[in-house]
Motif scaffolding. Structure first.
Motif, mmCIF file in Angstrom:
data_model
loop_
_atom_site.group_PDB
_atom_site.id
_atom_site.type_symbol
_atom_site.label_atom_id
_atom_site.label_comp_id
_atom_site.label_asym_id
_atom_site.label_seq_id
_atom_site.Cartn_x
_atom_site.Cartn_y
_atom_site.Cartn_z
ATOM 1 N N PRO A 16 56.470 23.368 41.741
ATOM 2 C CA PRO A 16 56.610 23.760 40.211
ATOM 3 C C PRO A 16 58.030 24.089 39.918
ATOM 4 O O PRO A 16 58.564 23.594 38.933
ATOM 5 C CB PRO A 16 56.126 25.345 40.461
ATOM 6 N N ILE B 272 59.984 22.132 36.737
ATOM 7 C CA ILE B 272 60.547 22.998 35.706
ATOM 8 C C ILE B 272 61.842 22.512 35.411
ATOM 9 O O ILE B 272 62.452 22.552 34.266
ATOM 10 C CB ILE B 272 60.334 24.605 36.004
ATOM 11 N N THR C 271 53.795 15.981 38.597
ATOM 12 C CA THR C 271 53.122 16.924 39.124
ATOM 13 C C THR C 271 52.355 16.229 40.545
ATOM 14 O O THR C 271 52.588 16.727 41.770
ATOM 15 C CB THR C 271 52.296 17.854 38.662
#
Lengths: 316, 454, 278
Positions: free
Chosen positions: A102, A106, A237
């Motif tokens: 994550p 980001i 991802t």
């Protein structure tokens, strides 16, 4: 956007039903044909070795000796706790993946947005942000070893100056994984470039529309940028997970799995079994467990993707 | 347009390369030289560009001597074991190659290596007696996995200028004069200086701001002082690991105390920033270095004023030996020729310049006893400092003890259990006794017996 | 939005960019710095920021010790071959997996995706044995040929994601005008996804350029070695010539950096859909 759909719709009415279905039929075998090199490549270069390793995982293969079939012994050894390194390395790797993926997404996304602005010296900034990905690890690991030095390292010098608690960074069992995650953020250049390419494909007039409606930057981000780059977010991802589970080089070069197995990453452990201990059969079993783990993660992500990934070409 | 041009340039480079690449292949039909069937051997090794050049020379010289045997030298600059493992799996192993001791013994057990005793027992030129002790690796009774191609031994290296400036006597070079641990520790303390100029004997010594350390060592050699304490990591009955033996614990704890109690040696963390021991000595980060003789190559090249003494002693003066074996793969098609090349490799004359440089040590005894031979390597400067013949050469011959991993089966796996436990010792979080007692059972569960000494 | 807050935002933007690029340039600066130092200077603590004296010999040594020119050509052969193969086959495959409808498409794609999930450490040996049975060990074939068969699932997947964002109406328009899939692919999809194709080209270049394990395992003759293998040689068993190693790294990394600088401009140009709308 609207005008485009309109023209297409008008044209579509001209196409008769029957010609469309013949296109569909032809598409069926044409599709296979177009995908054939990739499918052949998979069968020739991937499937064979995959089956071989699956079979070897059921043997006591030690390389160059004849493999003896041992059934599920290797898997049993892994799961019943005989091998203390298995759960440890699985834990370390999961911790790393959950923390790093994550964060990487980001940070890379944020950087891509910054580097997609109209600023002076864009070429310089883009190259600078991509550079850590190109610099060979042997050179950058030297810098990191110095930065992380608890006594003389730059990071602790800064912490001291700011009266913040110092850290042992990669030299303590508890901080080694978060530190490696932090380090991995330096090399999000690849992910960032993919995002940049994705951002470039968003037509300007979408943003103009939001501006006309009086929306601010946040609105643009939520209503335009994120939905329209969701296919790239999804891609990054998935790749982040697949890559994160197989992280090897950084821990290999920087920590050798230490201290006290604190960074015993799964692939490091697997590699050691395969090549240092020559337990190739056992290593294959270790690999197949990881294969299943990654597959489950990927499957779940694909399942959720139907809810949040928006493909303009899908026409759902 | 520019892109097209670039593409053209790349394509023509590709074509050129392909053409020149193809030209170098020549057909390998069966040939005869000097009435003998032509034989081609493959010899693989690791090593720096310098070592590579010498290895190529050795291969060439060999073919000059035996024109019907050609030696293809294969240089593997990294991931050595991975490449060799892959080649073994595909039945393509090189005929002759050096290998790390633990792997070599393990591979021999698995039948991948030739039992060299089949050659050695009938050989007129090379006999076990002609070799220095500890140089033959047995994986089973009378079964030889390999012979060390060069010996490696530990000594106490130091920066001589730093001793002179501190007015301290130099480390002794003869075994009978070896420092006791207390003498060594005292010297190390006097040579450890903090940022205020206090040394470690002073009450004002600030152990968190050390500018210069008295000594350094790599933590993988944690068992350095065990033989000197009259002990061994393997029990006397060869039935278990000796991790609870007080002598073993004491010898390892003494090493750890250098870091965590006396602060005269950098922690593994601190020494990670100085990856090269030679640089540490030269740049005066440390005054002494407990290290293998191979550092001499770098020390010699640095041009600094360095010396070597024998290791300090606990009960008796000992040094630990580490040389890696040269082996012949079991699948070789030309065992006789491979053995001829093998002997050629073992002969210090073949790679004399590496021996003279300080990196390699011969394994034939005559090079340690015949003054005419000794002066061809052991006294050649700058790779060999004053005192080398006593502190390293004679010590290897008379007081050398093989590292325990020459004898311990499954040693790689056992080390993978012991080393993480020791991590906490170097950080000062646990004593050696605590760390060892925690992993002793786990490590002993992986104990699979020992390799014989002959 | 007032101009004042606007200017404030610009300042913040530049501040973040400058700070970030300093952080990112640091390892590179360290590489450059160390490449011009002797062994003792490199590890001096506290560190020296500027070499003194400049040891430019480090840059000559790699060329004296190793046949760098030969390695360069070898690397180029592999890179160009892989690049051609990857770009050709991954774009076509991705087109099929995103723009064509055929039975079992998504299932086949899911199966292809699994090829990234099994660690290379366990497929290395079976793959090697496969190439050996074809007699292609010690050739460039194992390094180049797979690129022509799909060019890696990573690339197919990435392109697929991009292709899927393009409006389907574009295809149908082509069909109406009598075009076929090939026309759609070459006239519409490829030009519209140029940035994604460039990204794949860049990644393929860098991966092949830096690949160490592949060439090491498949090549035996030194005359066939690549730059990445050459670089590894400076890290000896017992000693590392750090200054030379850093200089050699810099020499090897420079082409990659130059390429990226050229590349990113094309990425920036990215084609807006508006251009072909009418």
């Amino acid at each position: 956007m609207q005008s485009m759909t309109e023209t297409a719709e008008r044209r579509q009415t001209k196409v008769t039903k029957s010609s469309l279905s013949s296109i569909r039929r032809r598409e069926n075998w044409l599709g296979w044909l177009f995908a054939a090199p990739a499918i052949l490549g998979f069968i020739i270069f991937v499937l064979g070795p995959m089956i071989a390793s699956l079979w070897l995982s059921l043997t006591d293969y030690k390389v160059a000796s004849t493999p003896n079939f041992v059934g599920l012994d290797n898997y049993q050894n892994l799961f019943n706790g005989t091998d203390a390194f298995f759960y440890k390395s699985l834990g370390v790797t999961l911790y790393y993946v959950i923390l790093s993926v994550p964060l990487q997404i980001i940070v890379a996304f944020f950087l891509a947005i910054l580097l997609n602005q109209n600023v002076k010296g864009l070429a310089f900034f883009r190259t600078a942000f991509y550079l850590p990905t190109i610099v060979p690890l042997i050179a950058s690991s030297m810098v990191w070893l110095w930065l992380f030095d608890p006594d003389m390292g730059l990071l602790n010098v800064i912490m001291r100056a700011l009266h913040l608690p110092e850290s042992q960074w990669i030299y303590s069992e508890t901080t080694v994984v978060p530190t490696l995650v932090l380090m991995s953020l330096w090399t999000v250049g690849g992910t960032m470039v993919i995002f940049l390419a994705g951002l470039k494909d968003i037509p300007d007039h979408y943003y103009e529309a939001i501006e006309i409606d009086g929306g601010n930057a946040l609105h643009k981000l939520i209503y335009i940028t994120i939905p329209l780059t969701s296919p790239t977010i999804f891609f990054n991802t998935i790749m982040g997970f697949i890559g994160g589970f197989q992280v090897f080089v950084q821990p290999y070069v920087m920590t050798q799995g230490g201290p006290n197995n604190g960074s015993l990453f799964y692939i490091f452990y697997l590699f050691r079994e395969a090549f240092t201990f020559s337990n190739m059969g056992y290593a294959c079993a270790i690999a197949w467990v990881l294969f299943i783990v990654i597959m489950i993660f990927t499957f779940l992500l694909f399942r959720t993707s139907q809810k949040w990934v928006y493909y303009e070409g899908e026409g759902r | 347009m520019r892109v097209k041009l670039l593409l053209w340039a790349l394509c023509s480079a590709l074509l050129l390369g392909l053409l020149s690449g193809c030209g170098s292949d020549n057909g390998g039909a069966a040939q005869t030289v000097d009435g003998k069937q032509k034989v081609t051997l493959t010899y693989a090794s690791w090593g720096s560009p310098n070592e590579k050049k010498v290895q190529e020379q050795i291969a060439r010289k060999f073919t000059e001597k035996y024109p019907w045997i050609e030696v293809n030298y294969m240089h593997i600059p990294g991931d050595y074991v991975t490449k060799l493992t892959t080649m073994f799996a595909a039945n393509q192993a090189p005929d002759v190659f050096p290998i790390y001791k633990a792997q070599g013994l393990q591979w021999a057990e698995q039948g991948k290596l030739y039992n060299l005793n089949e050659f050695l027992k009938d050989d007129k030129e090379l006999t076990p007696d002609a070799l220095i002790p500890n140089s033959i690796l047995y994986w089973d009774k009378d079964k030889i996995a390999g012979i060390k191609v060069t010996e490696e031994a530990f000594g106490l290296y130091y920066n001589a200028d730093m001793f002179k400036e501190a007015g301290l006597p130099l480390p002794p070079t003869k075994a009978q004069e070896a420092w006791t641990w207390e003498q060594f520790l005292d010297t190390a303390k006097k040579l450890t200086i903090d940022n205020n100029g206090n040394n470690a004997t002073s009450p004002a010594f600030d152990s968190s701001n050390v500018k210069q350390y008295g000594v350094r060592f790599d933590t993988w050699i944690w068992h350095l002082m065990v033989p000197s304490n009259g002990a061994s990591v393997i029990s006397a009955d060869k039935d278990k690991l000796n991790l609870e033996d007080p002598q073993v614990i004491d010898a390892v704890q003494k090493m750890a105390d250098l870091i965590t109690v006396h602060h005269v040696a950098p922690s593994p963390t601190q020494s990670k920033n100085i990856p090269s021991p030679a640089v540490a000595l030269q740049s005066r980060k440390v005054a002494m270095d407990l290290d293998g003789q191979w550092v001499q190559l770098d020390l010699g090249q640095s041009g600094m004023n360095y010396g070597v003494g024998v290791l300090p002693k606990l009960k008796e003066s000992k040094t630990i030996l580490f040389g890696e074996p040269e082996v012949i793969s079991a699948t070789t098609k030309h065992p006789k020729e491979a053995w001829m090349f093998y002997k050629f490799l073992l002969d210090a004359k073949s790679g004399l310049e590496m021996h003279a440089s300080g990196l390699w040590m011969p394994v034939a005894k005559e090079w340690y006893t015949d003054p005419a031979l000794i002066q061809q390597w052991a006294t050649v400067k700058p790779g060999h400092p004053e005192g080398y013949t006593d502190a390293i050469m004679n010590q290897t011959l008379k007081n050398g003890v093989n590292s325990y991993d020459y004898y311990l089966k499954n040693s790689e796996k056992i080390n993978a259990i012991i080393n993480p436990a020791l991590d906490q010792v170097w950080l000062g979080k646990k004593t050696v006794q605590q760390a060892f007692s925690e992993v002793s059972a786990k490590a002993n569960a992986e104990f699979k017996g020992t390799y014989p000494e002959k | 939005m007032t101009t004042r807050t606007f200017r404030w935002q610009r300042v913040l933007l530049y501040a973040v960019l400058i700070l970030g690029s300093l952080l990112c340039l640091f390892p590179f600066y360290w590489l450059v710095r160390s490449s011009m130092m002797d062994l003792a200077q490199i590890f001096e603590m506290p560190p020296k920021w500027i070499p003194e004296p400049f040891v430019l010999r480090n840059f000559i040594e790699p060329f004296e010790q190793l046949p760098f020119g030969r390695y360069f050509i070898n690397t180029l052969i592999i890179v160009v071959g892989t690049l051609i193969g990857t770009l050709l086959s991954s774009t076509i495959a991705a087109y099929s997996f995103s723009r064509m409808k055929w039975v079992g498409r998504d299932k086949v794609f899911a199966v292809l995706l699994t090829s990234m999930m099994l660690p290379f450490a366990v497929t290395l040996i079976p793959t090697f044995i496969g190439w050996q049975s074809l007699g292609l060990i010690n050739t460039y074939a194992p390094l180049i040929v797979p690129a022509f068969f799909g060019g890696g699932v990573f690339n197919i997947f990435l392109l697929r994601q991009f292709y899927m964002t393009l409006p389907r109406e574009l295809d149908e328009a082509v069909f109406v005008d009598g075009g076929n899939h090939f026309t759609i692919f070459t006239r519409i999809i490829l030009p519209l996804s140029r940035s994604a194709v460039l990204v794949i080209g860049l990644f393929t270049f860098l991966n092949t350029w830096n690949d160490f394990m592949g060439p090491l395992v498949y090549l035996n003759d030194e005359s066939k070695f690549t730059l990445a293998i050459g670089l590894q040689q400076f890290q000896g068993m017992y000693t590392a010539q750090w200054g030379v190693l850093m200089a050699a790294s810099l020499i090897i990394v420079l082409p990659a950096i130059l390429l990226f600088m050229i590349f990113q401009r094309y990425l920036m140009e990215g084609i807006a859909l508006t251009g072909i709308k009418g």
